[in-house]
Design an enzyme around this catalytic site. Structure first.
Site, PDB file in Angstrom:
ATOM      1  N   HIS A   1      33.325  33.300  37.082  1.00 51.15           N
ATOM      2  CA  HIS A   1      33.362  34.752  37.025  1.00 51.15           C
ATOM      3  C   HIS A   1      32.431  35.302  35.942  1.00 51.15           C
ATOM      4  O   HIS A   1      31.848  36.378  36.106  1.00 51.15           O
ATOM      5  CB  HIS A   1      34.795  35.225  36.772  1.00 51.15           C
ATOM      6  CG  HIS A   1      35.041  36.651  37.135  1.00 51.15           C
ATOM      7  ND1 HIS A   1      35.124  37.077  38.442  1.00 51.15           N
ATOM      8  CD2 HIS A   1      35.213  37.756  36.380  1.00 51.15           C
ATOM      9  CE1 HIS A   1      35.346  38.380  38.466  1.00 51.15           C
ATOM     10  NE2 HIS A   1      35.401  38.820  37.230  1.00 51.15           N
TER      11      HIS A   1
ATOM     12  N   HIS B   1      37.927  42.603  42.792  1.00 44.25           N
ATOM     13  CA  HIS B   1      39.217  42.384  42.137  1.00 44.25           C
ATOM     14  C   HIS B   1      40.165  41.773  43.164  1.00 44.25           C
ATOM     15  O   HIS B   1      41.286  42.235  43.359  1.00 44.25           O
ATOM     16  CB  HIS B   1      39.773  43.688  41.563  1.00 44.25           C
ATOM     17  CG  HIS B   1      40.094  43.606  40.107  1.00 44.25           C
ATOM     18  ND1 HIS B   1      41.199  44.182  39.534  1.00 44.25           N
ATOM     19  CD2 HIS B   1      39.452  42.983  39.087  1.00 44.25           C
ATOM     20  CE1 HIS B   1      41.218  43.942  38.233  1.00 44.25           C
ATOM     21  NE2 HIS B   1      40.172  43.215  37.944  1.00 44.25           N
TER      22      HIS B   1
END
EC number: 6.3.5.3
Length: 732
Positions: free
Chosen positions: A51, A97
């Site tokens: 990430h 998300h």
């Protein structure tokens, strides 16, 4: 203290629980010349996660075009920036998300929106619009309905409270997303180019300020959590999801923008505390400027007692920013934020030494080279394997069989992916700030720019079904469909942001999909001259070894040079002549019709040609600039018949259509097509301009029926009844 704790960390294998491999842990030891302690191991685990470090995707992302004549900021900062003239620029970025939304959909979606807003104002821009891109399992499942409802409520709740309109997006349903929904949020901002900021901490002795909400234990290891697949047997992998406060974010946004606008001499750099929290923002700011940093963690505002350094550094509590402030400007910053009733606390300073040092309770708890955290993560070129389904795919297109084209169209319009999204966007405030010219429901949203004649068109697009059948061509189509939406709205595409939602890169078939998709997207971006200026990668979207469809989301912004050029998809008046731009073929694999009639997506994806795509987009742009076009609509999912129905629904005008094709071709999803209408007096001029690229297929009528005559059947659709069904299909 470092040596006393390090041996125990190594012996326990804790680093593996945090996502570091044995080789990566060994590499950290080599960089440090010793074993890392507990806090340091946590810092590296977060900063070297996919990430944050893009270690599995970085090599693939390098093929994207990222520069151009208008590009003021490409990837590498909070958001990308494109010059639109007159001292103004558009700033935009999208973020995923997905994992948080799967766990707690309301807060997962809300904090996704909050995070992307912070990325925009960290660049000095005023956020003006939000968009989203959502994927869920089938609506027949009760849990899917819960996820959808809560996700939409979270997006609307945050955006509505902060006062930024949610003006567009997309939504699709497939069983592939049942366990792993996709929630991508995009924000667009407007920037006075003299106010442009960077996330940098430069100048020894300059101050590091923490501003905004206090730090709690929410979202710890969030970046690590987002870099791993779900497993039903290991619920502990699902870390706590952050909780957002849009009212605090509004104060934080206003305070940061006032500081940038009124006290530019005070701001050296600014960055959102997003994924990996305080460690990512501070380490990245220092490393980008080639400086080091010392932080006093005792000064960090805390809302929970007894937080240890590891927790303070990796918390992803929301509504927080990090500032690098000129050494003599601390009092200015503190006074300004005090007026907004927000914490503004000096927690450190920039150092000439390129070390990243943390102190707590009078002891040094971390001491690492700052570049090691940010720039030394391993970069992997994973093995690839062509998925078996692609090797054995039937090269022939699916041939649909049905008895009534009218019945098929009626049913298609009520499929959740094609149905009106009115039930979704009525939850959003689409008109706050009163700049929205084209609200949700047309090809792209359009916002005017106050003080002139310019406007911005914006859209999100993608189709995981196409990529499932051919990731390279599907990647090209994702970019081109977004561009068609901009062109149909009267705009010139400027650039894209993306969210690359894929399965585990450690699975050769998933990595193949990612590699081929980025190859296709890159080719389309180069052909369309739409650089990739920002984005993110969301991998490991799978549960128990089953991945989602390869799903890149393309967010695109275009410039409309004059408000008079704004074009929408609704038919405008009876008597207008209807043209189809582009040829239709029997292209059904991956289509909504194939899914509806068979319950499956399979076969080889249909052909696609970038040169044809560009030619058709240029024709529509030319016709709009020439003032010939009353309406324009990109043809995509559902094909010609669905597109015509959507054009009729807006003003409840009918159409009389005559096309030389089988009735089944009305639902083909051949790419590079538009429906446009032209006033009767301009039809000859458009025909001359278009040549063989467009065909006259009918006229707009005052009747409330859509009548389509084909070679095999005449389809008749009652517009009033069908519109009610179309709008009600997603109601809950």
């Amino acid at each position: 203290m470092i040596e006393q704790t390090a041996t125990a960390i190594e012996a326990s294998g804790l680093y593996e629980q945090w996502g570091l491999t044995s080789a990566e842990y060994q590499r950290i030891q080599e960089l440090l010349g010793r074993l890392p302690n507990f806090t340091e191991t946590g810092l590296f685990a977060a900063m070297w996660s996919e990430h944050c470090a893009y270690k599995n995707s970085k090599l693939l992302l390098k093929q994207f075009p990222t520069s151009g004549q208008r590009i003021l900021q490409g990837p590498g900062e909070g958001a990308g920036i494109i010059d639109i003239g007159d001292g103004q620029a558009v700033v935009f970025k999208a973020e995923s998300h997905n994992h948080p939304t799967a766990v707690e959909p309301y807060q997962g979606a809300a904090t996704g929106v909050g995070g992307i807003i912070r990325d925009i104002f960290s660049m000095g821009a005023q956020p003006i619009a939000l968009l989203d891109s959502l994927r869920f399992g089938e609506l027949t499942d009760a849990h899917t309905r819960f996820l959808l409802q809560e996700t939409v409520a979270g997006i609307g709740g945050y955006g509505n409270c902060i006062g930024i309109p949610t003006v567009g997006g997309e939504l699709a349903f497939d069983d592939a997303y049942a366990a792993n929904p996709v929630m991508n949020a995009m924000c667009v901002g407007l920037l006075d180019t003299t106010m442009q900021q960077k996330g940098q901490a430069a100048g020894a002795g300059n101050l590091i300020y923490y501003v905004g909400a206090k730090t709690g234990r929410d979202g710890i290891q969030g970046a690590i959590f987002a870099s791993a697949e779900f497993n039903d047997a290991v619920e502990a992998d699902r870390s706590a999801v952050q909780v957002g406060d849009p009212f605090m974010e509004k104060r934080l946004m206003d305070a940061c923008l006032e500081l940038i606008r009124e006290h530019p001499e005070a701001v050296v750099g600014i960055q959102d505390m997003g994924a990996a929290g305080l460690v990512s923002s501070s380490a990245e700011m220092g490393a980008k400027a080639d400086y080091g940093m010392t932080l006093n963690l005792d000064a960090v505002p805390q809302r929970e007692a007894g937080m240890i350094p590891y927790e303070l550094m990796l918390s992803e509590s929301q509504e927080r920013m990090l500032l690098c402030v000129a050494k003599d400007q601390g009092a200015v910053v503190e006074a300004l934020f005090a007026r907004y009733e927000l914490d503004a606390v000096q927690i450190g300073e920039v150092t000439a030494a390129k070390q990243y040092q943390l102190y707590a309770h009078g002891e040094k708890v971390a001491d690492v080279p700052i570049k090691a955290l940010v720039d030394e993560a391993p970069v992997y070129q994973r093995p690839q394997r062509v998925p078996a389904r692609l090797l054995t795919a039937d090269p022939q297109q699916y041939q649909p069989q049905f008895t009534s084209a009218t019945a098929v169209l009626t049913k298609l319009l009520q499929q959740p992916t094609l149905a009106s999204k009115q039930a979704i966007y009525r939850s959003y405030d689409t008109q706050v700030k009163t700049n929205t010219v084209v609200a949700p429901g047309s090809d792209a949203a359009v916002l005017r720019i106050r003080g002139g004649r310019k406007a911005l068109a914006m859209t999100t697009d993608g189709n995981g079904r196409y990529l499932y059948l051919n990731p390279e061509i599907g990647g090209q189509i994702a970019v081109c469909e977004a561009a068609r939406n901009i062109v149909a709205s009267g705009g010139v595409p400027l650039g894209i942001t993306d969210c690359l939602n894929f399965g585990s890169p450690e699975e050769p078939e998933s990595f193949y999909e990612l590699a081929q998709a980025t190859k296709g997207m890159s080719a389309a971006c180069k052909a369309l001259a739409t650089p990739v200026i920002s984005g993110n990668v969301s991998l490991y979207n799978e549960s128990n070894g089953t991945a989602i469809y390869p799903t890149p989301m393309v967010g695109m912004v275009g410039l409309i040079t004059d408000l008079a050029l704004i074009t929408t998809q609704d038919f405008k008046q009876a008597g207008d002549v209807i043209f189809s731009v582009g040829q239709t073929h029997a292209d059904f694999n991956g289509s909504e019709l194939q899914k509806m009639l068979t319950g499956n997506i399979n076969g080889a994806l249909f052909d696609f040609d970038l040169a044809t795509e560009i030619a058709h987009q240029q024709l529509v742009q030319q016709a709009i600039r020439a003032g010939l076009v009353s309406s324009a609509h990109d043809l995509a999912e559902g094909g010609l018949a669905v597109g015509l129905a959507e054009c009729c629904f807006g003003q409840q005008l009918g159409a009389s259509i005559d096309v030389a094709m089988p009735a089944s071709w009305l639902f083909a999803e051949t790419q590079s097509r538009f429906i446009i209408t032209v006033p009767a007096a301009q039809a000859a001029a458009f025909s001359q301009m278009a040549g063989e690229q467009a065909q006259q297929i009918g006229t707009v009528t005052a009747a409330t029926d859509l009548v389509i005559k084909t070679n095999t059947e005449t389809l008749t659709l009652d517009i009033v009844t069908s519109k009610q069904q179309w709008e009600g299909a997603l109601a809950w």
